[in-house]
Design an enzyme around this catalytic site. Structure first.
Site, PDB file in Angstrom:
ATOM      1  N   SER A 244      -9.778  -0.662   7.105  1.00 13.65           N
ATOM      2  CA  SER A 244      -9.569  -0.440   5.784  1.00 13.65           C
ATOM      3  C   SER A 244      -8.712  -1.450   5.078  1.00 13.65           C
ATOM      4  CB  SER A 244      -8.117   0.921   5.855  1.00 13.65           C
ATOM      5  OG  SER A 244      -8.910   1.929   5.973  1.00 13.65           O
TER       6      SER A 244
ATOM      7  N   LYS B 223       1.081  -1.178   0.152  1.00 11.83           N
ATOM      8  CA  LYS B 223      -0.091   0.089   0.104  1.00 11.83           C
ATOM      9  C   LYS B 223       0.953   1.235  -0.073  1.00 11.83           C
ATOM     10  CE  LYS B 223      -4.021   1.740   2.558  1.00 11.83           C
ATOM     11  NZ  LYS B 223      -4.828   1.688   3.832  1.00 11.83           N
TER      12      LYS B 223
ATOM     13  N   SER C  59      -9.511   1.672   2.984  1.00  9.81           N
ATOM     14  CA  SER C  59      -8.757   2.477   2.061  1.00  9.81           C
ATOM     15  C   SER C  59      -7.819   1.733   1.306  1.00  9.81           C
ATOM     16  CB  SER C  59      -8.080   3.481   2.766  1.00  9.81           C
ATOM     17  OG  SER C  59      -7.164   3.058   3.872  1.00  9.81           O
TER      18      SER C  59
END
Lengths: 607, 475
Positions: B156, B55, B132
């Site tokens: 997330s 990420k 996210s």
């Protein structure tokens, strides 16, 4: 518990970017124990909040001089207004609280393993966290607690078993994280005090008649900001070496009622910090910085609406805060100016507003910086990345037991011990001068004299006081306009001069000449100078004294008459001086000469 | 499968699903292939034949690290995060940096400076990837990597896993290092794992689950040794939190939940309704605490030492030198949460918002401690195991399946925050939680995410139950 596996730590560290190798070397070399002479480190300006540093580049000494001049001029103009002022001071009581920021004397920063630095090339001692790189976290350096604890113990604080760090938010380019890490909710030390004795005050007189005790509300640890170097008109250069240098903030209770007391309080705290080797202090040089809060209230009268409460002290008037005072003198002058401004305002029917004000050295009044509506909301939040600090009782006890002797104890010893026998005033002065270096020098001189006169009890009883006079008066006079340097007249040389006096081998005048020669850089030993220049006292016979005196008395019969008839005994000294100047250097002893003169004139002997 | 074959497959999927915008930065394809030929390629390492996506809020020194923000759009970190270092040491190859909601703030991976992450339903509709960590989830779901790292602050990792039909694991807070993970709300931030199977998630977790002295919140070795590491073979007591059976729960999600409970019961475990009364305040508390910490953590982005600065002159004599830079550099959602957080920390509001929310957080944690049979190892071991307690909780990851992106366009922020209602409680309490896909259709295919939540430190048990669930559903 504080030892670290240093070798592995350094192996890991040396692979990290943004930590310079000299930092590592320093961290390796720097002992965790205090450095021997912290007060001799070069000092630098300290800035604990977002205010720009004072712009005037004039040297501090000049500022002081100008301020004095200004004050003198004011004094001449308004002698009458001064009397009014004093009357007003009978009516109004001043209340002051002080916050002092001081730089801790530690080898590493508060939240990174980068070395602290004072004179390093800009931005060479910066770890990733110091520059607030994304993803970095604070790594609390627990060794930094040690000098902080020493300071708090010396200020008689209660050490909290558990304390924590909070974020104080405000934006400024010298603050890389957008917040300062400080101790707001849970400081590490609370409820201390500092006692100011008469000898701490100028002239040895406290305005409160006797010792004054000022409460310390708390002592907290926090990080310093980056240094901003302004390059007018538009450039700000940032040096991150200073970011996260550990500081302590000492907050007193609002229990100070005289400007002088405030100044003395700051100076005393500064001295205590120096004595326990906690800080790189020295306020005149910028290692320390103070904020003061000032209010006035009418004596013997309840404040309307019960008044304000600050730190648990109730019934006070509205206070204002004056920030960033960089010297003891600034503290005193700013408080006087703010007190007078507030009294004036209230007497003219006005209301004091809670606001933040500034002060520049030499000015006559404080200047408004921002009002209550402009106050910054710091949005204090506990830092979620920093674990609480737990301080063990054993550590506190150990530090308490090994604390160096504090100034009050020193004064007691210097005054009461028959080794020294100084007056309280001289003892206080010795402690204050040169961050304690002058005291060290004095102790050296006394120690050497005591060895020399070990079998002479009469001399032993006098060495302390005599050495005190020479270190403070004679040597002090020579250093009046120069920076103190203990190597200029090495302590063994001063001791040697005093030995010659004690043994009546040189006259007092010759001794002063010898001191001056050493001060001016004569490389020879005192012994050598005396030999080379034939300065040894060659005692005259009594007949010769009498002969010299008779000649003189006959020459100046008029004066003799004044002395004998009108008892103007002071004039005898003139004859002594004449006798000395008419004889070869170092032959006439003033005391003997005066004795003979008085005898011949038939006036009482010296007291 | 050999590394070479794995890499070629991933590369082929990379071009095939390029349009989904899962990556912000991609590893060079030729270097990915040639890596297998290098002499230092040691196949004995645990992850030596694996491609792993990271990420973009986790720092890497070979790719930019942008956190999908305009203010870091050209930023490359000078160092690797500890978790990245651990992956490299285990032999893994970094496949690239995945797209996300800016600084982790969002539930659909649409708040990105680099454009939304897209996800496709089985019938070809463009649906939310969840947020996210949507880029990481889509990269795993579409076979562009073997597994991916995400971060989970309030769900997330789990929400994107639920929306993309992948496995999303959020370990107990403090087990995986956060050094090098860009903070959103550091008291909640956890590195998480997205993978195709629970087994893969466990393998990655074991690689990363070590103390890191650089992360002050990393659990020390002494405490790790106290954690319960035994895997249990006895029948488990499974809790069903009644507060999660809300009226707005979509029927397919309820179907999947029932199915999950049924298969676990069939395996001999027992089911027990339990109550977590503070749950209904958990979401509000989370949306006070997370923005408060975010407003503080994001104060460092000023373009002074790194990052982008606004064009032209910034700052006036009376203001700081980066007001304009911050205004332009942050997206709308980030600006909203900074303002929200700055407000709830302000002197006038802190007592009514931040402090109250902290109290709720403690209540949420106590709720969980009350229902689990195991005591919380972080609390003084006074409360011993409770006979009546449950071992794990099973509940949906989200109230709905992935919505169409189109439907989200006019949604207000509160609506988006509602997606986190089931994931936030475990975050507030720092508990291990994993989302596994459970099909609700007759013929398989479409899935909803089911969450397994365990007591603090019972990460192994949570993975065990997730694996049992996964096998029961798909075999």
């Amino acid at each position: 518990m504080l030892a670290r596996p240093a070798s592995t730590a350094h192996a890991v560290l040396s692979k990290k970017p943004y930590i310079c190798q000299s930092c590592l070397r320093r961290a390796r070399l720097a002992p965790l124990a205090p450095l021997p002479h912290p007060s001799r480190l070069p000092r630098r300006a300290l800035q604990t909040n977002s205010q720009a540093p004072p712009k005037d580049a004039a040297p501090f000494r000049k500022l002081l001089k100008d301020a004095k001049k200004q004050k003198k001029a004011d004094g001449l103009q308004s002698n009458t207004s001064k009397k009014n002022k004093d009357a007003r001071l009978d009516k109004w009581e001043l209340t002051v609280g002080i916050e002092i920021h001081a730089e801790l004397n530690t080898p590493r920063k508060l939240f990174s393993r980068a070395a602290t630095s004072v004179a390093g090339a800009p931005n060479t001692h910066v770890a990733l966290f110091d520059a607030a790189f994304p993803g970095t976290q604070p790594q609390f350096q627990r060794e930094t607690v040690i000098p902080a604890l020493r300071a708090a113990l010396a200020l008689c604080c209660e050490i909290q078993e558990k304390s924590g760090f909070d974020r104080k938010h405000y934006f400024y380019q010298d603050q890389p994280n957008g917040y300062q890490i400080t101790q707001y909710y849970e400081p590490f030390a609370r409820n201390g005090h500092v006692t100011l004795y008469p000898h701490d005050f100028p002239g040895g007189v406290s305005p409160e008649d006797g010792p004054v005790t000022i409460g310390i509300k708390q002592v907290q640890m926090e990080q310093d900001t980056a240094k901003t170097v302004q390059q007018p008109p538009h450039t700000h250069l940032l040096d991150f070496n200073r970011v996260s240098h550990p500081l302590i903030e000492i907050i007193t209770l609002p229990q100070i009622h005289h400007p002088t007391t405030a100044a003395v309080c700051v100076r005393k705290i500064q001295m205590i910090l120096n004595t326990v080797n906690a800080c790189t202090a020295g306020m005149e040089m910028g290692g320390l910085r103070a904020d003061v809060n000032v209010s006035v209230r009418e004596r013997n009268k309840e404040v309307v609406d019960g008044g304000h409460e600050y730190s648990g002290v109730t019934g006070l008037g509205q206070r204002t805060e004056i920030k960033n005072l960089a010297s003891v003198k600034a503290v005193e002058d700013a408080i006087i100016a703010e007190r007078d401004r507030q009294i004036e305002m209230v007497e003219n029917g006005g209301v004091v507003e809670g606001e933040t004000r500034g002060w520049t050295l030499g000015s006559k009044s404080t200047k408004r910086l921002r009002g209550k509506e402009g106050e910054i909301d710091y949005r204090y939040m506990p830092d979620p990345d920093i674990l609480p600090i737990i301080v063990g009782k054993d550590l506190v006890e150990h530090l308490r037991d090994t604390l160096p002797m504090l100034s009050d104890a020193w004064v007691h010893t210097l005054v009461n011990s028959n080794q020294y026998g100084l007056t309280a005033k001289d003892a206080g002065t010795l402690l204050l001068l040169n961050d304690g270096d002058r005291l060290d020098y004095y102790l050296d001189v006394v120690a050497q004299l005591r060895v020399i006169f070990v079998n002479d009890p009469e001399a032993l009883g006098r060495v302390g006081k005599t050495a005190g006079n020479w270190v403070l008066m004679e040597l002090g006079g020579l250093f009046k306009n120069e920076e103190w340097d203990e190597n200029r007249v090495p302590s063994d040389q001063l001791a040697s001069i005093i030995v010659h006096i004690f043994r009546k081998q040189v006259t007092g005048r010759t001794a002063k000449v010898l001191l001056a020669k050493k001060f001016e850089g004569d490389a020879r030993t005192v012994q050598q100078i005396i030999a080379d220049e034939d300065l040894l006292l060659q005692p005259l016979s009594r007949d010769k004294y009498v002969g010299l005196a008779k000649d003189l008395l006959e020459e100046k019969a008029e004066m003799v008459k004044d002395i004998v008839d009108k008892q103007q005994y002071g004039k005898v000294k003139w004859f002594v001086g004449q006798m000395m100047s008419r004889s070869p250097e170092g032959t006439v002893e003033p005391a003997t000469a005066e004795g003979v003169l008085r005898e011949l004139m038939g006036i009482p002997p010296m007291e | 499968m050999s590394y070479l074959k794995h890499a070629k497959e991933c590369l082929s999927n990379r071009s095939k699903f390029f349009r989904l915008n899962a990556f912000i930065a991609l590893a060079d394809s030729s270097s990915m292939i040639s890596r297998s030929l290098r002499s230092d390629h040691d196949t004995r390492n645990a992850l030596s034949d694996k491609l792993i996506a990271i990420k973009d809020n986790i720092c890497t020194d070979e790719f930019p690290t942008t956190a999908a923000s305009g203010i870091l759009k050209e930023f490359t970190s000078p160092y690797d995060a500890t978790v990245v270092k651990q992956l490299r040491h285990a032999g893994a190859t970094i496949a690239g940096k995945t797209n996300m909601d800016e600084f982790g703030m969002g539930s659909h991976s649409t708040h990105s400076h680099f454009g939304s992450v897209l996800n496709e339903s089985l019938n070809g509709g463009v649906i939310s990837a969840g947020g996210s960590s949507g880029g990481s989830a889509v990269a795993v779901a579409t076979g562009q990597c073997w597994a991916a790292l995400g971060t989970d602050t309030g769900g997330s990792v789990r929400l994107p896993a639920a929306y993309t039909g992948t496995v999303g694991f959020k370990p107990s807070y403090g087990l995986l290092s956060r050094w090098g993970v860009i903070a959103y709300a550091n008291s909640l931030d956890t590195v998480g794992i997205l993978s195709s199977t629970v087994r893969d998630a466990r393998e990655l977790f074991n690689t990363l689950n070590h103390h890191d002295p650089q992360d002050p919140t990393s659990l020390p070795v002494s405490t790790r040794n106290r954690l319960n590491s035994s895997t249990q073979s006895k029948p488990l007591r499974i809790g069903i939190p009644l507060e999660y059976n809300i009226s707005t729960l979509q029927p397919p999600v309820r179907t999947a939940w029932l199915r999950a409970l049924r298969v676990l019961q069939q395996k001999g475990h027992t089911l027990h309704p339990i109550s977590l009364p503070a749950t209904r305040h958990a979401l509000s508390a989370y949306y006070i605490l997370a923005p408060a910490e975010a407003s503080s953590n994001l104060a460092k982005y000023d373009g002074v030492r790194y990052g982008s600065r606004a064009e032209g002159i910034d700052g006036t004599p009376s203001s700081v030198l980066f007001a304009k830079t911050r205004g332009e550099g942050f997206g709308a959602e980030v600006r909203r949460r900074i303002l929200l957080g700055a407000f709830s920390l302000s002197a006038q509001a802190i007592d009514n918002y931040f402090i109250q929310a902290q109290k709720i957080r403690r209540l949420v944690q106590q709720d969980f401690d009350n229902v689990f049979s195991a005591s919380n190892p972080l609390i003084a071991p006074s409360a011993c195991g409770k006979e009546s307690g449950v071992d794990v909780l099973i509940c949906p990851t989200a109230p709905t399946t992935a919505p169409l992106l189109q439907e989200l366009e006019n949604q207000d922020p509160i609506g988006a925050y509602m997606n986190d209602v089931f994931t936030v409680p475990a975050s507030l309490a720092g508990l291990p939680a994993i989302s596994v896909p459970v099909s609700f259709g007759e013929k398989g295919g479409e899935t909803a995410g089911m969450q397994v939540i365990g007591q603090y430190g019972e990460d192994g048990l949570v993975l065990d139950v997730a694996e049992q669930l996964e096998h029961a559903i798909f075999t």
